[in-house]
Design a protein around this motif. Sequence first.
Motif, short mmCIF file in Angstrom:
data_model
loop_
_atom_site.label_atom_id
_atom_site.label_comp_id
_atom_site.label_asym_id
_atom_site.label_seq_id
_atom_site.Cartn_x
_atom_site.Cartn_y
_atom_site.Cartn_z
N PHE A 118 -27.09 1.12 4.14
CA PHE A 118 -27.42 2.34 4.87
C PHE A 118 -26.35 3.41 4.69
CE2 PHE A 118 -27.16 5.00 8.69
CZ PHE A 118 -28.36 5.67 8.55
N TYR A 119 -25.09 2.99 4.63
CA TYR A 119 -24.00 3.95 4.42
C TYR A 119 -24.23 4.75 3.15
CZ TYR A 119 -19.32 5.68 3.31
OH TYR A 119 -18.25 6.49 2.98
N PHE A 120 -24.60 4.07 2.07
CA PHE A 120 -24.81 4.77 0.81
C PHE A 120 -26.15 5.51 0.77
CE2 PHE A 120 -21.44 1.80 -0.49
CZ PHE A 120 -20.56 2.73 -1.03
N ARG A 121 -27.10 5.07 1.56
CA ARG A 121 -28.33 5.86 1.70
C ARG A 121 -28.00 7.20 2.35
NH1 ARG A 121 -31.00 9.23 3.68
NH2 ARG A 121 -33.12 9.19 4.45
N LYS A 122 -27.12 7.15 3.35
CA LYS A 122 -26.74 8.38 4.05
C LYS A 122 -25.89 9.28 3.17
CE LYS A 122 -24.71 9.96 8.40
NZ LYS A 122 -24.05 9.56 9.68
N LYS A 123 -24.91 8.71 2.49
CA LYS A 123 -24.00 9.50 1.67
C LYS A 123 -24.71 10.15 0.49
CE LYS A 123 -19.99 9.24 3.69
NZ LYS A 123 -19.29 10.49 4.13
#
Length: 247
Positions: free
Chosen positions: A216-221
Amino acid sequence: MHPHLKPLYSKIFDLNWKFGLFLILLICVPRFVLVLQANASGNYGAIGLIMTVSALAPFIFLNKAGRKAIGIKKAQGFKWLFLAFLAGLAASVFLYFLGKTLYDTSYQNWYQYIGKSYKIPAGITAADKRVMFGIMAITGMIFSPIGEELFFRGIVHKSFENSIGEKKASIVDGSAFALTHISHFGLVFVNEQWAFYPIPTLLWVLSMFLVSLMFFYFRKKSDSLLGAIACHAAFNLGMIYCIFYGT
């Protein structure tokens, strides 16, 4: 009528926690059972089907605006996709060394048990092993990353986010993702009987939860599900490599 749902479904649902829970029950419960059955029978054909259904869920229920809202769009720059890929590889290798250190080659080692399903012949030649690894790596980097990310970090996350906010939604979809993976390791079928390994299962579920948060962190970034898919694909690549050449 919810602006992100197709007209047919907006008459029945709203894109909120109730819809998210409905999706989890609709997909995750049958998947859990099917994976357990596959581990016992050795026939994994149905798993590809459930991944396909997971990937199709946003296209079945959401309109174009809804699909864009959950992250089905171009990533914001190559940098975050590259970092996502490196992070996924690193996480899978770390999990390999953790399992190897704690449980060596026993089936309490998650990669050792998952590797059993790959049916790698004992006397396989190096060349044939490379071919088999290539096939497994390609399929492992496509089907589950796309299916699971469109589902968990996509439509399920957005449903809960609309009700409880982004951070809590990531905990919910991460928990659903992690608990679903108990069917892959935790409830194990070894020597023609079922067993449960409490501590290894706890470590595995916690790992899957943390990995989910990383996705999710990389989906957001990246401002796109491509970030989550890239990280997930790299994680699977690292896991498959470790299973083929490390266990």
